[in-house]
Design an enzyme around this catalytic site. Structure first.
Site, short mmCIF file in Angstrom:
data_model
loop_
_atom_site.label_atom_id
_atom_site.label_comp_id
_atom_site.label_asym_id
_atom_site.label_seq_id
_atom_site.Cartn_x
_atom_site.Cartn_y
_atom_site.Cartn_z
N LYS A 1 3.45 1.44 2.66
CA LYS A 1 3.80 1.57 4.09
C LYS A 1 5.19 2.19 4.24
CE LYS A 1 3.12 -2.88 4.44
NZ LYS A 1 2.48 -3.19 3.15
N GLU B 1 0.82 -1.21 0.00
CA GLU B 1 0.00 0.00 0.00
C GLU B 1 0.85 1.26 0.00
OE1 GLU B 1 -0.12 -2.34 2.33
OE2 GLU B 1 -2.12 -3.23 2.41
N ALA C 1 7.94 -5.51 -5.18
CA ALA C 1 9.22 -4.95 -4.75
C ALA C 1 10.17 -6.06 -4.29
CB ALA C 1 9.01 -3.93 -3.63
N SER D 1 -1.18 10.72 -0.36
CA SER D 1 0.15 10.70 -0.98
C SER D 1 -0.02 10.85 -2.49
CB SER D 1 0.84 9.38 -0.62
OG SER D 1 2.03 9.25 -1.34
N GLN E 1 3.12 -6.64 5.02
CA GLN E 1 1.95 -7.22 4.34
C GLN E 1 0.70 -6.37 4.59
OE1 GLN E 1 4.02 -9.89 6.25
NE2 GLN E 1 5.19 -9.48 4.42
P1 GDP Z 1 4.83 -1.27 0.92
O1 GDP Z 1 5.19 -2.72 0.81
O2 GDP Z 1 3.49 -1.07 1.53
O3 GDP Z 1 5.89 -0.45 1.58
O4 GDP Z 1 4.72 -0.73 -0.59
P2 GDP Z 1 5.73 -1.04 -1.79
O5 GDP Z 1 6.99 -0.30 -1.57
O6 GDP Z 1 5.83 -2.51 -2.02
O7 GDP Z 1 4.92 -0.49 -3.02
C1 GDP Z 1 4.53 0.85 -3.09
C2 GDP Z 1 5.13 1.47 -4.37
O8 GDP Z 1 4.49 2.68 -4.65
C3 GDP Z 1 6.59 1.82 -4.23
O9 GDP Z 1 7.21 1.69 -5.48
C4 GDP Z 1 6.57 3.28 -3.80
O10 GDP Z 1 7.75 3.99 -4.15
C5 GDP Z 1 5.40 3.79 -4.58
N1 GDP Z 1 4.62 4.88 -3.96
C6 GDP Z 1 4.33 5.07 -2.65
N2 GDP Z 1 3.49 6.12 -2.52
C7 GDP Z 1 3.26 6.59 -3.77
C8 GDP Z 1 2.45 7.63 -4.29
O11 GDP Z 1 1.73 8.34 -3.58
N3 GDP Z 1 2.45 7.79 -5.64
C9 GDP Z 1 3.19 7.00 -6.48
N4 GDP Z 1 3.11 7.23 -7.77
N5 GDP Z 1 3.96 6.01 -6.02
C10 GDP Z 1 3.98 5.80 -4.69
P1 IMO Z 2 4.69 -5.91 1.90
O1 IMO Z 2 5.15 -5.79 3.33
C1 IMO Z 2 2.23 -8.09 -0.96
C2 IMO Z 2 1.84 -12.40 -0.32
C3 IMO Z 2 2.48 -13.35 -1.32
C4 IMO Z 2 1.52 -14.53 -1.22
C5 IMO Z 2 1.16 -14.55 0.25
C6 IMO Z 2 1.96 -15.55 1.06
O2 IMO Z 2 5.69 -5.45 0.90
O3 IMO Z 2 3.34 -5.29 1.74
P2 IMO Z 2 4.46 -15.56 1.94
O4 IMO Z 2 5.76 -15.47 1.20
O5 IMO Z 2 4.26 -14.46 2.93
O6 IMO Z 2 4.23 -16.91 2.54
O7 IMO Z 2 3.34 -15.38 0.79
O8 IMO Z 2 1.39 -13.24 0.74
N1 IMO Z 2 2.76 -11.41 0.27
C7 IMO Z 2 2.75 -10.11 -0.02
N2 IMO Z 2 2.02 -9.42 -0.92
N3 IMO Z 2 3.10 -7.44 -0.16
C8 IMO Z 2 3.83 -8.11 0.77
O9 IMO Z 2 4.59 -7.50 1.68
C9 IMO Z 2 3.70 -9.51 0.82
N4 IMO Z 2 4.28 -10.49 1.58
C10 IMO Z 2 3.69 -11.63 1.24
O10 IMO Z 2 2.51 -12.79 -2.60
O11 IMO Z 2 0.34 -14.25 -1.95
MG MG Z 3 5.76 -4.10 -0.64
#
Ligand code: GDP
Ligand code: IMO
Ligand code: MG
Length: 423
Positions: free
Chosen positions: A16, A14, A297, A411, A222
């Site tokens: 985070k 999301e 990511a 954001s 997650q």
């Molecule tokens: P997390 O796992 O919840 O920390 O999220 P991730 O890092 O896996 O994925 C969020 C993605 O969206 C990352 O590539 C961030 O750099 C990007 N991101 C976060 N906030 C924004 C936003 O407001 N706009 C855009 N365009 N990208 C964002």
């Molecule tokens: P962040 O912290 C999105 C998903 C995997 C799979 C399920 C179980 O970046 O938001 P696992 O390896 O945990 O046993 O996989 O959970 N999953 C995520 N999806 N963001 C994550 O972390 C995830 N961590 C695990 O894709 O469906």
């Molecule tokens: Mg992530």
């Protein structure tokens, strides 16, 4: 604000990492409470982008102390790689990283079993990082903890005992080759030398910090709908990302928590298998993926994309006790003519009263959508709520209203400064 919990309110990813990094400017400690290197939290500092898997997202602020709590499962090679990467980029973690002595270790056989089970029985679409098998060993009391690294005899005994069983499973059930006990013992003994300086009774550390009036951010990984108890089981991860997990995963009391911030993407994504009621399998889904750069990511897998699901978020807000939300990636919707929100679920023409967590019902759902006009202008340089286009404000207010939450932040880009405060 003693403890502020940051929880993923949907299916993970999301944003985070971005929000925790931004909020850490006003905190003292950031503590990860569950999950492991399955997480991928992106933080953008200027034009540099970092993806954190185990280190808390406050690490880029030199004044922040970072805790990896007892609820996290730690892959030492992933952790050491991450520390080395940050140090090479000029961010020193020495003296301000604290790893719980009670956190469980991910072992090579956990990763192997995770991958093998995915190929055979369990098609969850895991990240292959050994998360499920490590939490299995924790629950069955065979787990090896960080504290075990400190005693060579205990470590060797526990690894040997585990491998007696795991090698039977690997060879007899899955037809794989045996894992060499001595090689693993040597590998994990070597980790001790590198991790020793960080090992701490982090529950004690955090409770002392609370007594001293320090401000703590508890960072979830997650998302709520991947929670092993409250998510779309069995298509979930093996820990509790929901807010309750912060207390058990850090050893802090619920009475210390004053704020629970749900991180909410302006649309929905999901990686891996499992129900996703608002998924778009058409060109619109592809457009969200392309503009939002929705690729994992951690694993690089394309994320499944769909419209915002207010039913799922109402459920998530209830389970987490969300006090306010931060909506991320609103800018991704800039070019859309029409934007939809799922406002209800129907099964055979009947409206459901709440979010079903049983798979059979979830798979039969027809989402009911409400349509909103797009704003059709770029918003990533907007810094005040009043300056957002009126249709963007209307959409944000609808998200708050339909989910029964109060919108705190919006954001509009990946960088710290690309954030708008609403209330
Ligand atoms: P997390 O796992 O919840 O920390 O999220 P991730 O890092 O896996 O994925 C969020 C993605 O969206 C990352 O590539 C961030 O750099 C990007 N991101 C976060 N906030 C924004 C936003 O407001 N706009 C855009 N365009 N990208 C964002
Ligand atoms: P962040 O912290 C999105 C998903 C995997 C799979 C399920 C179980 O970046 O938001 P696992 O390896 O945990 O046993 O996989 O959970 N999953 C995520 N999806 N963001 C994550 O972390 C995830 N961590 C695990 O894709 O469906
Ligand atoms: Mg992530």
């Amino acid at each position: 604000m003693p403890v502020q919990i940051i929880v993923g309110a949907q299916w993970g990813d999301e944003g985070k990492g971005k929000i925790v990094d931004m909020l850490a400017g006003d905190a003292d400690i950031v503590a990860r409470y569950q999950g492991g290197a399955n997480a991928g939290h992106t933080v953008c500092i200027g034009d540099r982008q970092f993806v954190l898997h185990l280190l808390p997202s406050g690490i880029f602020h030199p004044h922040i102390c970072c805790v990896i709590g007892n609820g996290v499962v730690i892959d030492p090679s992933a952790l050491l790689g991450e520390i080395a990467q940050l140090q090479a980029a000029g961010f020193n973690v020495g003296g301000r990283l604290f790893i719980s002595h009670n956190a469980h270790l991910i072992m090579p056989y956990h990763k192997l079993l995770d991958v093998i089970r995915e190929q055979t029985t369990n098609k969850i679409g895991t990240t292959g990082r050994g998360i499920g098998p490590a939490y299995i060993d924790k629950a069955t009391r065979n787990g090896i903890r960080i504290v075990d690294l400190l005693d060579r005899d205990v470590l060797a005994r526990k690894i040997t005992a585990n491998l007696e069983e795991k090698n039977q499973i690997l060879t007899k059930v899955y037809g794989e080759t045996k894992i060499d006990v001595d090689a693993i013992i040597a590998e994990y003994e070597a980790f001790d030398k590198k991790i020793d300086e960080y090992i701490t009774d982090t529950a004690l550390y955090l409770n002392k910090a609370l007594a001293d009036g320090k401000r703590i951010i508890a960072e979830g990984a997650q998302g709520a709908l991947l929670d092993v108890d409250h998510g779309t089981y069995p298509y979930v991860t093996s820990s509790n990302p929901t807010s309750g997990g912060a207390c058990t995963g850090l050893g802090i009391p619920p009475t210390a928590v004053s704020d629970i911030v749900g991180i909410v993407k302006a649309y929905c994504t999901r990686v891996g298998n499992g129900p996703f009621p608002t998924e778009l399998l058409d060109a619109t889904g592809e457009r969200l993926r392309t503009i939002g750069q929705e690729f994992g990511a951690t694993t690089g897998r394309p994320r499944r994309c769909g419209w915002f699901d207010a039913v799922a978020l109402r459920y998530s807000a209830m389970i987490n006790g969300i006090t306010r939300i931060a909506i991320t990636k609103l800018d991704v919707l800039d070019t859309f003519e029409e934007i939809k929100i799922c406002v209800g679920y129907e099964v055979k023409g009947k409206r459901l009263k709440s979010f079903p967590t049983d798979l059979a019902t979830l798979e039969r759902i027809t989402p009911v959508f409400e349509s909103f006009p797009g704003w059709k202008e770029p918003i990533s340089s907007v810094r005040s709520y009043a300056d957002l286009p009126s249709n963007a404000r209307r959409y944000v207010e609808a998200l708050g209203g339909l989910t029964g939450t109060s919108v705190w932040l919006v954001s509009v880009g990946a960088r710290r400064d690309q954030t708008v405060t609403c209330s």
